[in-house]
Design a protein around this motif. Structure first.
Motif: not given
Length: 100
Positions: A17-45
């Motif tokens: 959950d700590q890693v997910v919180a870091i990776l999903t923190r809003h980053n306004p630099d990504l879109e201007p850098a060319g990022c079209l999609l950045y999705e983070v996911g988990i699986s209970e398995e």
């Protein structure tokens, strides 16, 4: 051509959950850098794995984003929580049935 980076990050026990919180923190630099999609996911398995799917305008845009100060800071923050077990695939997207 769109570039995809789909990967997995192994996380230390109890740190997902700590890693997910870091990776999903809003980053306004990504879109201007060319990022079209950045999705983070988990699986209970797989409770000690974080899944990341990224789409970029190009492989070069993805590479260059790794040099952005904000991105480097997030990587440095997440690294101690990771096990080093990483996997995934990178590829050029050639099409989608969702677009004409």
């Amino acid at each position: 051509m769109t570039f995809a980076n789909v990967g997995t990050l192994g996380v230390a026990p109890g740190k997902r959950d700590q890693v997910v919180a870091i990776l999903t923190r809003h980053n306004p630099d990504l879109e201007p850098a060319g990022c079209l999609l950045y999705e983070v996911g988990i699986s209970e398995e797989q409770p000690e794995t974080v899944f990341v799917t990224e789409l970029w305008t190009s492989a070069e845009a993805h590479r260059e984003s790794l040099q952005l100060p904000g991105v480097r800071a997030l990587i440095a923050e997440a690294m101690p929580l990771l096990t080093g077990d990483m996997g995934g695939h990178q590829f050029d997207v050639v099409g989608s049935p969702l677009r004409q």
